[in-house]
Design an enzyme around this catalytic site. Structure first.
Site, short mmCIF file in Angstrom:
data_model
loop_
_atom_site.label_atom_id
_atom_site.label_comp_id
_atom_site.label_asym_id
_atom_site.label_seq_id
_atom_site.Cartn_x
_atom_site.Cartn_y
_atom_site.Cartn_z
N ASP A 136 0.85 -1.20 0.00
CA ASP A 136 0.00 0.00 0.00
C ASP A 136 0.89 1.25 0.00
OD1 ASP A 136 -2.32 -1.57 0.15
OD2 ASP A 136 -2.00 -1.85 2.29
N ASP A 138 3.82 -0.31 -8.54
CA ASP A 138 3.40 0.53 -9.66
C ASP A 138 3.51 2.00 -9.26
OD1 ASP A 138 1.27 -0.03 -7.75
OD2 ASP A 138 0.13 1.39 -8.96
N THR A 154 2.51 -10.83 -9.79
CA THR A 154 1.52 -10.85 -8.71
C THR A 154 0.16 -10.48 -9.31
OG1 THR A 154 1.45 -8.54 -7.99
CG2 THR A 154 3.37 -9.83 -7.29
N GLU A 155 -0.87 -10.62 -8.44
CA GLU A 155 -2.23 -10.25 -8.86
C GLU A 155 -2.29 -8.78 -9.33
OE1 GLU A 155 -4.24 -12.59 -6.48
OE2 GLU A 155 -5.44 -12.89 -8.28
N GLU A 188 0.15 -6.83 -10.13
CA GLU A 188 1.07 -6.58 -11.25
C GLU A 188 0.40 -6.94 -12.59
OE1 GLU A 188 4.65 -8.76 -10.71
OE2 GLU A 188 5.73 -7.71 -12.30
#
Ligand SMILES: C[S@@+](CC[C@H](N)C(=O)[O-])C[C@H]1O[C@@H](n2cnc3c(N)ncnc32)[C@H](O)[C@@H]1O
Length: 245
Positions: free
Chosen positions: A124, A160, A198-199, A201
């Site tokens: 986060d 990101d 990852t999810e 990503e």
């Protein structure tokens, strides 16, 4: 990640003690006994629905993996993903544990030097300045990671968020840590097939957003190996290559 309560989750988690750990404090300093071997232990902090740790652990049976998140529902989903990934890649679940725990208290579940690698994937970003201490790459957290990692210790971080990435590079640098394989757009030349996505990503990659990544070398042996590899590559006149997962 918002989650609604679901009936029966507690029972579902308690029914799989071979995979799900609900009282991890009991295993502090004894995770090698939990896995029944001396293989390296790699941990993902904030695993979400568990895609990354499930796939990675299925692909690398010689490494032990622990996925941590603080929500029961995510641990339940992770357990399903773990079983699905074994259907696809084969192998068993013996090298994986899913732990429900708050990362803030990491030192309550791992002894000094117990871990070989920490993955921080799409943590986060906590964009407001007043929340900076909640970012998982804040120096206060990184000091905890330094403690629980051993001589081979590394942190692999993907995000990101450009602002979180900048903050994190500064945080690592301020602590005098060595960084390598820094990328501002990990999949610029197409998806990196040597790295598990990852999810989050996958979602960001499909939207064409750049993914930032860095590896932080913590342990002395990891640093020595890194310096040696650089010298060898230099001697061979080779382009430095990014490490796989
Ligand atoms: C944005 S999601 C990323 C999930 C996954 N790593 C991915 O890349 O798809 C961040 C995850 O970190 C978990 N998390 C955040 N703070 C945490 C804490 N203090 N302890 C445990 N889990 C935490 C959240 O519950 C959430 O599942």
């Amino acid at each position: 990640m918002r989650l609604r309560g679901r009936k029966g989750i507690k029972e579902a988690l308690e029914a799989q003690p071979e995979l799900v750990v609900l009282e991890p404090q009991a295993h502090k300093g004894r995770w090698r006994e939990v896995f029944g071997n001396d293989r390296p232990i790699h941990v993902e902090l904030g695993m979400g629905k568990g895609k990354f740790i499930s796939e990675l652990s299925a692909l690398n049976p010689q490494t032990n993996y622990i996925g941590i998140d603080m929500y029961d529902e995510l641990i339940r989903r992770g357990s399903e993903k773990a079983r699905d990934s074994r259907e696809v890649h084969g192998g068993d679940l013996s090298n994986l544990r899913l732990v429900r725990f708050n990362i803030e208290y990491l030192e309550d579940i791992f002894e000094s030097g117990e871990l070989d690698r920490i993955y921080l994937n799409f943590s986060d970003p906590w964009p407001k300045k007043k929340h900076a201490r909640r970012r998982l790459t804040h120096a206060a957290f990184v000091r905890k990671y330094e403690k629980v990692l051993n001589d081979n210790g590394e942190i692999h971080f993907k995000t990101d968020s450009r602002s979180l990435f900048e903050f994190s590079l500064n945080s690592f640098a301020d602590l005098g840590l060595r960084m390598r394989n820094i990328s501002l757009d990990l999949h610029a030349e197409g998806p990196r097939t040597d790295l598990v996505m990852t999810e989050y990503e996958t979602k960001f990659f499909e939207r064409g957003m750049p993914i930032h990544r860095v590896e932080v070398v913590i342990g002395e042996k990891a640093l020595a190996a890194h310096v040696k590899r650089l010298a060898e590559e230099d001697e061979a006149g080779a382009e430095p290559e990014g490490n796989a997962n």
